[in-house]
Design an enzyme around this catalytic site. Structure first.
Site, short mmCIF file in Angstrom:
data_model
loop_
_atom_site.label_atom_id
_atom_site.label_comp_id
_atom_site.label_asym_id
_atom_site.label_seq_id
_atom_site.Cartn_x
_atom_site.Cartn_y
_atom_site.Cartn_z
N CYS A 122 -6.30 -18.98 20.96
CA CYS A 122 -6.62 -17.82 21.80
C CYS A 122 -5.61 -16.70 21.56
O CYS A 122 -4.39 -16.94 21.57
CB CYS A 122 -6.60 -18.21 23.27
N THR A 161 0.81 -1.22 0.00
CA THR A 161 0.00 0.00 0.00
C THR A 161 0.84 1.26 0.00
O THR A 161 0.47 2.26 -0.63
CB THR A 161 -0.95 0.00 1.22
N ASP A 167 1.43 -6.61 -4.43
CA ASP A 167 0.43 -6.53 -3.37
C ASP A 167 0.79 -7.67 -2.43
O ASP A 167 0.93 -8.82 -2.84
CB ASP A 167 -0.96 -6.76 -3.96
#
Length: 331
Positions: A267, A16, A60
């Site tokens: 988790c 980006t 990208d």
């Protein structure tokens, strides 16, 4: 120990930070060096002298592969060992930035110079972009002193390359290192194949998150596909469906076939400790080895680096459970 920066390589891989608008949305663009130098003229204070290299074509980062990891690692090695660079700043798209940071942390064990990765949530030149702050902020951080090894600089913070994860997709503070328990044994002296100067090879790997209804056939299909390492994301502290004998048998067959079975916790703040529950002990007996408090990015990258170094499965298991660069234990 931090090193002074007199010669810096900026390695632009796309992402980006240098994207420009295309007919279907933002796309990677070449020519970023000229934009950097033009912006530097407006930046306050001295900055390190730098040279520029560009991955061709720029990516990208959603298209990042193991081959790109190996290419980036080789470029960094050449910059430090052959070209005499004191540091490398790698510009990368944010989608897989944490994966690449972890991969490079394990591919470049022993690198005597700092490697900083950064990117941006908005393209350089876009209103309110974080691009130049991250890029030139990383340069200033290197100039102030960064220890050798792989780090990520983002939104004003320096983060450990093998601990970081992307937690947000729409905020400048997109990256963080969650406080997962890290108390594994330090590896000590590493075997020669793990030195940063040694070549590596691509490795077929897969990730399998456990979920209610996970099937033995899925494990068998992954093994049949030729994977050499399977990262299993367990429940809680390392549990899974221990009453599913077909699944346990499939895992045992996979391990017998030479597939390394590595376990991490699903988790966000979790870690694997197989002995807490009988369900976890069943998975350990089936051949799984604990990744402790490693993130998915770190565990996958570590499997890649160990298997890609040509180590046998039992040696991969040995080193996988030990801290190599701070991914599993506090310094």
């Amino acid at each position: 120990m931090s090193t002074s920066i007199e010669r810096l390589l900026v390695l632009y891989t796309g992402g980006t930070i240098g994207m420009q608008a295309g007919p279907d949305g933002l796309v990677p663009a070449s020519g970023f060096e000229a934009r950097m130098r033009a912006q530097q003229a407006q930046e306050p204070g001295p900055l390190p002298a730098w040279t520029f290299r560009e991955l061709s074509p720029p990516l990208d980062s959603a298209n990042m592969t193991q081959a790109h990891w190996l290419q980036m690692a080789e470029t960094v090695r050449q910059a430090v060992d052959t070209d005499g660079c004191d540091a490398v700043l790698l510009l990368h798209g944010t989608d897989t930035l944490a994966y690449s940071a972890a991969a490079l942390a394990f591919l470049l064990l022993g690198l005597p110079a700092p490697l900083l990765l950064t990117g941006a949530m908005l393209p350089a030149g876009a209103p309110g972009s974080d691009a130049w702050d991250n890029l030139f902020g990383a340069m200033r951080r290197l100039q102030a002193g960064v220890p050798p090894g792989v780090h990520l600089y983002f939104n004003g913070r320096l983060l450990h390359g093998a601990r970081v994860s992307k937690l947000r997709s729409d905020a400048f503070d997109a990256f963080d290192s969650l406080p997962r328990p890290r108390n594994a044994e330090h590896a000590g002296t590493l075997p020669a194949p793990l030195d940063y100067r040694q070549p590596r090879q691509p490795v077929p790997l897969a990730v399998l998150p456990l979920h209610p209804g996970v099937r033995a056939e899925t494990v068998a299909a992954l093994v049949d596909s030729g994977v050499r390492g399977l990262l299993i994301e367990c429940y809680g502290s390392g549990t899974g469906p221990s009453d599913d004998q077909a699944l346990l048998a499939a895992l045992r067959r996979a391990r017998a076939a030479g597939v390394v079975l590595a376990a991490i916790s699903q988790c966000p703040y979790g870690h694997v400790e197989f002995g807490v529950y009988a369900a976890g002990s069943q998975l350990r007996a089936a051949g799984l080895v604990s990744g402790g408090g490693m993130t998915r990015e770190a565990a996958l990258a570590k499997l890649f680096a160990l298997l890609g170094a040509g180590l046998a499965a039992d040696q991969v298991e040995h080193w996988f459970t030990r801290d190599l660069c701070g991914e599993m234990a506090d310094a």
